[in-house]
Design a protein around this motif. Structure first.
Motif, PDB file in Angstrom:
ATOM      1  N   ARG A 385       0.834  -1.204   0.000  1.00 43.53           N
ATOM      2  CA  ARG A 385       0.000   0.000   0.000  1.00 43.53           C
ATOM      3  C   ARG A 385       0.869   1.256   0.000  1.00 43.53           C
ATOM      4  N   THR A 386       1.961   1.228   0.744  1.00 45.41           N
ATOM      5  CA  THR A 386       2.877   2.363   0.725  1.00 45.41           C
ATOM      6  C   THR A 386       3.474   2.541  -0.659  1.00 45.41           C
ATOM      7  N   ALA A 387       3.845   1.429  -1.311  1.00 39.76           N
ATOM      8  CA  ALA A 387       4.399   1.509  -2.668  1.00 39.76           C
ATOM      9  C   ALA A 387       3.398   2.140  -3.631  1.00 39.76           C
ATOM     10  N   VAL A 388       2.119   1.774  -3.484  1.00 44.32           N
ATOM     11  CA  VAL A 388       1.085   2.368  -4.338  1.00 44.32           C
ATOM     12  C   VAL A 388       0.977   3.870  -4.073  1.00 44.32           C
ATOM     13  N   MET A 389       0.993   4.278  -2.800  1.00 44.12           N
ATOM     14  CA  MET A 389       0.897   5.703  -2.479  1.00 44.12           C
ATOM     15  C   MET A 389       2.086   6.478  -3.033  1.00 44.12           C
ATOM     16  N   MET A 390       3.270   5.888  -2.970  1.00 41.16           N
ATOM     17  CA  MET A 390       4.442   6.546  -3.539  1.00 41.16           C
ATOM     18  C   MET A 390       4.278   6.737  -5.046  1.00 41.16           C
ATOM     19  N   THR A 391       3.734   5.716  -5.717  1.00 44.10           N
ATOM     20  CA  THR A 391       3.484   5.825  -7.159  1.00 44.10           C
ATOM     21  C   THR A 391       2.496   6.944  -7.459  1.00 44.10           C
ATOM     22  N   LEU A 392       1.412   6.981  -6.707  1.00 40.64           N
ATOM     23  CA  LEU A 392       0.376   7.984  -6.945  1.00 40.64           C
ATOM     24  C   LEU A 392       0.842   9.386  -6.579  1.00 40.64           C
ATOM     25  N   ASP A 393       1.742   9.477  -5.611  1.00 45.05           N
ATOM     26  CA  ASP A 393       2.277  10.773  -5.223  1.00 45.05           C
ATOM     27  C   ASP A 393       3.102  11.372  -6.358  1.00 45.05           C
ATOM     28  N   LEU A 394       3.823  10.517  -7.075  1.00 49.29           N
ATOM     29  CA  LEU A 394       4.697  10.978  -8.142  1.00 49.29           C
ATOM     30  C   LEU A 394       3.988  11.063  -9.489  1.00 49.29           C
ATOM     31  N   ALA A 395       3.184  10.051  -9.800  1.00 44.64           N
ATOM     32  CA  ALA A 395       2.559   9.993 -11.125  1.00 44.64           C
ATOM     33  C   ALA A 395       1.140   9.445 -11.013  1.00 44.64           C
ATOM     34  N   PRO A 396       0.211  10.254 -10.517  1.00 46.25           N
ATOM     35  CA  PRO A 396      -1.164   9.782 -10.349  1.00 46.25           C
ATOM     36  C   PRO A 396      -1.879   9.658 -11.685  1.00 46.25           C
ATOM     37  N   PRO A 397      -2.875   8.780 -11.787  1.00 49.20           N
ATOM     38  CA  PRO A 397      -3.669   8.713 -13.017  1.00 49.20           C
ATOM     39  C   PRO A 397      -4.506   9.974 -13.184  1.00 49.20           C
ATOM     40  N   ASP A 398      -4.718  10.352 -14.441  1.00 46.60           N
ATOM     41  CA  ASP A 398      -5.588  11.488 -14.733  1.00 46.60           C
ATOM     42  C   ASP A 398      -7.055  11.067 -14.755  1.00 46.60           C
ATOM     43  N   PHE A 399      -7.280   9.787 -15.042  1.00 48.11           N
ATOM     44  CA  PHE A 399      -8.638   9.267 -15.131  1.00 48.11           C
ATOM     45  C   PHE A 399      -8.668   7.850 -14.565  1.00 48.11           C
ATOM     46  N   GLY A 400      -9.808   7.493 -14.011  1.00 45.01           N
ATOM     47  CA  GLY A 400     -10.020   6.134 -13.536  1.00 45.01           C
ATOM     48  C   GLY A 400     -11.323   5.588 -14.084  1.00 45.01           C
ATOM     49  N   ILE A 401     -11.309   4.320 -14.470  1.00 46.02           N
ATOM     50  CA  ILE A 401     -12.514   3.644 -14.975  1.00 46.02           C
ATOM     51  C   ILE A 401     -12.613   2.295 -14.273  1.00 46.02           C
ATOM     52  N   VAL A 402     -13.753   1.992 -13.710  1.00 44.17           N
ATOM     53  CA  VAL A 402     -13.999   0.687 -13.091  1.00 44.17           C
ATOM     54  C   VAL A 402     -14.867  -0.128 -14.037  1.00 44.17           C
ATOM     55  N   ASP A 403     -14.338  -1.260 -14.455  1.00 42.99           N
ATOM     56  CA  ASP A 403     -14.955  -2.134 -15.448  1.00 42.99           C
ATOM     57  C   ASP A 403     -15.767  -3.219 -14.754  1.00 42.99           C
ATOM     58  N   ALA A 404     -17.069  -3.185 -14.924  1.00 48.83           N
ATOM     59  CA  ALA A 404     -17.949  -4.264 -14.466  1.00 48.83           C
ATOM     60  C   ALA A 404     -18.781  -4.743 -15.650  1.00 48.83           C
ATOM     61  N   TRP A 405     -18.147  -4.776 -16.823  1.00 46.26           N
ATOM     62  CA  TRP A 405     -18.822  -5.133 -18.070  1.00 46.26           C
ATOM     63  C   TRP A 405     -18.660  -6.643 -18.287  1.00 46.26           C
ATOM     64  N   GLY A 406     -19.570  -7.416 -17.750  1.00 43.47           N
ATOM     65  CA  GLY A 406     -19.472  -8.861 -17.894  1.00 43.47           C
ATOM     66  C   GLY A 406     -19.366  -9.539 -16.543  1.00 43.47           C
ATOM     67  N   PRO A 407     -18.783 -10.743 -16.487  1.00 45.64           N
ATOM     68  CA  PRO A 407     -18.688 -11.465 -15.214  1.00 45.64           C
ATOM     69  C   PRO A 407     -17.769 -10.758 -14.239  1.00 45.64           C
ATOM     70  N   CYS A 408     -18.207 -10.652 -12.980  1.00 46.34           N
ATOM     71  CA  CYS A 408     -17.434  -9.970 -11.948  1.00 46.34           C
ATOM     72  C   CYS A 408     -17.274 -10.900 -10.753  1.00 46.34           C
ATOM     73  N   ALA A 409     -16.040 -11.091 -10.343  1.00 44.76           N
ATOM     74  CA  ALA A 409     -15.739 -12.024  -9.258  1.00 44.76           C
ATOM     75  C   ALA A 409     -16.149 -11.425  -7.923  1.00 44.76           C
ATOM     76  N   ASP A 410     -17.280 -11.864  -7.408  1.00 48.24           N
ATOM     77  CA  ASP A 410     -17.748 -11.360  -6.125  1.00 48.24           C
ATOM     78  C   ASP A 410     -17.248 -12.274  -5.008  1.00 48.24           C
ATOM     79  N   GLY A 411     -17.711 -12.006  -3.802  1.00 48.32           N
ATOM     80  CA  GLY A 411     -17.254 -12.786  -2.656  1.00 48.32           C
ATOM     81  C   GLY A 411     -15.939 -12.253  -2.118  1.00 48.32           C
ATOM     82  N   PRO A 412     -15.549 -12.683  -0.922  1.00 51.72           N
ATOM     83  CA  PRO A 412     -14.355 -12.143  -0.266  1.00 51.72           C
ATOM     84  C   PRO A 412     -13.072 -12.322  -1.068  1.00 51.72           C
ATOM     85  N   LEU A 413     -12.916 -13.447  -1.788  1.00 49.93           N
ATOM     86  CA  LEU A 413     -11.677 -13.718  -2.511  1.00 49.93           C
ATOM     87  C   LEU A 413     -11.839 -13.550  -4.005  1.00 49.93           C
ATOM     88  N   GLY A 414     -12.744 -12.675  -4.405  1.00 51.22           N
ATOM     89  CA  GLY A 414     -12.998 -12.464  -5.822  1.00 51.22           C
ATOM     90  C   GLY A 414     -11.790 -12.006  -6.598  1.00 51.22           C
TER      91      GLY A 414
END
Length: 547
Positions: A385-414
């Protein structure tokens, strides 16, 4: 509980939160350096010291802040531990005295001025003894401790014994002093405009029209709505980088935990129609290539159909360049394709996750610097998680898209797959991935603050996780809630520590791979095969007939 103005309260909270995040990084780094090559007895001592530190933190918090009349059991337990520490020489008499009574906020800050002095002196002494490769990190830690000391000194001088701001001190003076020590001690909206960090645009999160059935007709109006067309047109070099999510895929007959290649191709075509000349899809290896062959980014992309004339594939692990991170430790490189792109888009797949509720934009950014599997286990120098924050601190995405187009793995271990997934036809999109992920989690019927990753983002970037409840659009009930059952809640609570300490570095928990395409590198012993198969059967980590 301080009797101060709300703006000052928010700044004080952010200062303490950032000191806390710093200290967590220091612990991970120091433990990893000490544990490298250590024998079992030495490793046990190292973790014993960390356990003592955790208990000490609880004792300090309880002794200084708990109301003995309202919580006599906790107060008594803390006092017994302090007494034991004094009798064994672990707690000096002066410190024991400080821990023997309920502390004011000012007194707590004054105590921490002294404690941070001891920490800074310790790391400054350590500089004389560490190997050259570790010197930069130790210098950073020592500088952090000095900044913490300065911040506590400012707070101790500003707040009186009653928890109010001193009459001779202005709130803006305190805010300015804390910001001068570090811009990350104040919330993002207070920081100087030149501070490099992930910002919070005001654009609302967009949700797809549920009546549409055509992919482009559903997705492209959303891309217009978040302003991707205008951003691509104004890109000076016409370069667009798309962070995709397909490397956790294990079989063509279970696509529920990977993004759709049709969706990625649609975004690439849209970008090219609006002037992009160089569209790149970036992905990063996962732990699976340690156990199965043919798991390079290019191989897996071809297997799942991520092949198109509209973009090319880049492996983030072979695309690393030295990066100058303002915050964090250990991680020193980042995907150059991602950093250098004019426009950066993260396309995550909606899938369950035991610790994050859903594996969304933040989680999809794993692996853009250090490999994600090097950040999961007890010998890590920083956590993922710290590595992700370091990435976002330096080069964050300009846009985000969440894809739920089709089968989506639900449940705790999806996140690992799902034999019987939910089937949805939805998208979420926005220019701010904090709001985006929070909106998706709210639509799932959960509180964004229950996501560890989003809480980490709150503390790193000084942002608010509150979602406008009036904009929540509950998702199809076929997508199972992670806490829907007692078993689900138990899995969510135990999944991370079990994986961290009891997975044999991930070898025990893998889905049922297509071994025609991804043969095992080495046949594992029977106990490993038995546990793997049991988990696959119990959690549906095997292919169905999705095609």
């Amino acid at each position: 509980q301080l009797d101060v103005a709300d703006d000052l309260r928010a700044v004080i909270r952010q200062t303490l939160a950032w000191i806390w995040k710093d200290e967590e990084m220091h612990v991970d780094y120091a433990r990893a350096r000490l544990a490298k090559g250590a024998r079992p007895v030495s490793t046990t001592v190292i973790f014993g010291r960390q356990l003592i530190g955790a208990i000490s933190g609880w004792v300090s918090s309880t002794s200084n802040h708990a109301d003995r009349r309202k919580d006599p059991v906790r107060a008594l337990a803390a006092r017994i531990i302090v007494t034991a520490g004094r009798l064994t020489g672990r707690v000096p008499p002066l410190l024991a005295k400080e821990l023997s009574h309920q502390q004011t906020f000012r007194g707590y800050c004054a105590l921490n001025v002294a404690l941070e002095e001891s920490a800074a002196l310790g790391y400054e002494l350590l500089m004389k003894h560490v190997a050259p490769a570790a010197l930069d990190a130790v210098q950073r830690i020592a500088a952090d401790e000095r900044r913490h000391q300065q911040a506590f000194r400012v707070l101790a001088a500003a707040i009186d014994e009653t928890g109010r701001l001193r009459s001779t001190v202005g709130a803006q003076d305190v805010i300015s002093q804390l910001a001068d020590i570090s811009p990350f001690h104040v919330p993002s909206h207070v920081r100087d405009s030149g501070t490099r960090t992930m910002k919070r645009p005001t654009n609302p999160v967009m949700r797809s029209n549920p009546t549409k059935s055509d992919l482009d007709e559903t997705l492209w109006p959303m891309l217009d709505g978040i302003g991707l067309d205008q951003t691509v047109r104004s890109a000076p070099h016409g370069s667009v980088a798309i962070k995709a999510a397909f490397m956790l895929g294990y079989h063509r007959n279970d696509r529920s935990n990977i993004g759709s290649p049709l969706v990625v191709d649609s975004i690439a075509r849209y970008s090219r129609q609006h002037g992009a000349t160089n569209v790149v899809v970036v992905e990063a290896p996962t732990i699976y290539d340690r156990y199965y062959a043919n798991r390079s980014v290019l191989n897996v992309a071809e297997y799942f159909g991520f092949v198109s004339a509209n973009y090319r594939i880049v492996d983030a692990s072979t695309d690393q360049a030295t990066a100058a991170f303002d915050r964090g430790l250990s991680q020193q490189t980042l995907s150059s394709t991602w950093v250098d792109a004019d426009v950066r888009i993260v396309v995550s797949k909606l899938r369950g996750d035991p610790t994050e509720i859903a594996h969304l934009s933040f989680s999809t950014m794993q692996g853009m610097g250090d490999r994600s599997d090097t950040l999961l286990h007890i010998d890590r120098e920083i956590d993922m998680r710290t590595a992700v924050m370091m990435t976002l601190d330096l080069a964050p995405p300009d846009f985000g898209i969440v894809d739920a187009w089709g089968p989506c793995a639900d449940g705790p271990l999806g996140v690992m797959g799902r034999r019987t997934p939910a089937t949805l036809a939805r998208f979420w999109a926005g220019t701010d991935i904090v709001s985006l992920d929070a909106a998706v989690i709210a639509d799932l019927g959960d509180d964004p603050a229950n996501s560890i990753m989003l809480r980490r983002a709150r503390d790193w970037f000084g942002v608010d996780l509150k979602t406008d409840l009036g904009s929540v659009e509950p998702i199809d009930p076929s997508f199972q809630r992670r806490r829907a059952t007692l078993l689900g809640r138990f899995i969510c609570a135990t999944a991370y520590p079990v994986y961290l300490f009891g997975s044999n570095r991930g070898a025990l928990f893998v889905p049922e791979f297509d071994e025609t395409a991804f043969p095992q590198r080495k046949r594992p012993p029977f106990p490993t095969r038995f546990i793997r198969r049991s988990a696959q059967l119990a959690f549906g980590l095997r292919p169905g007939q999705q095609g």
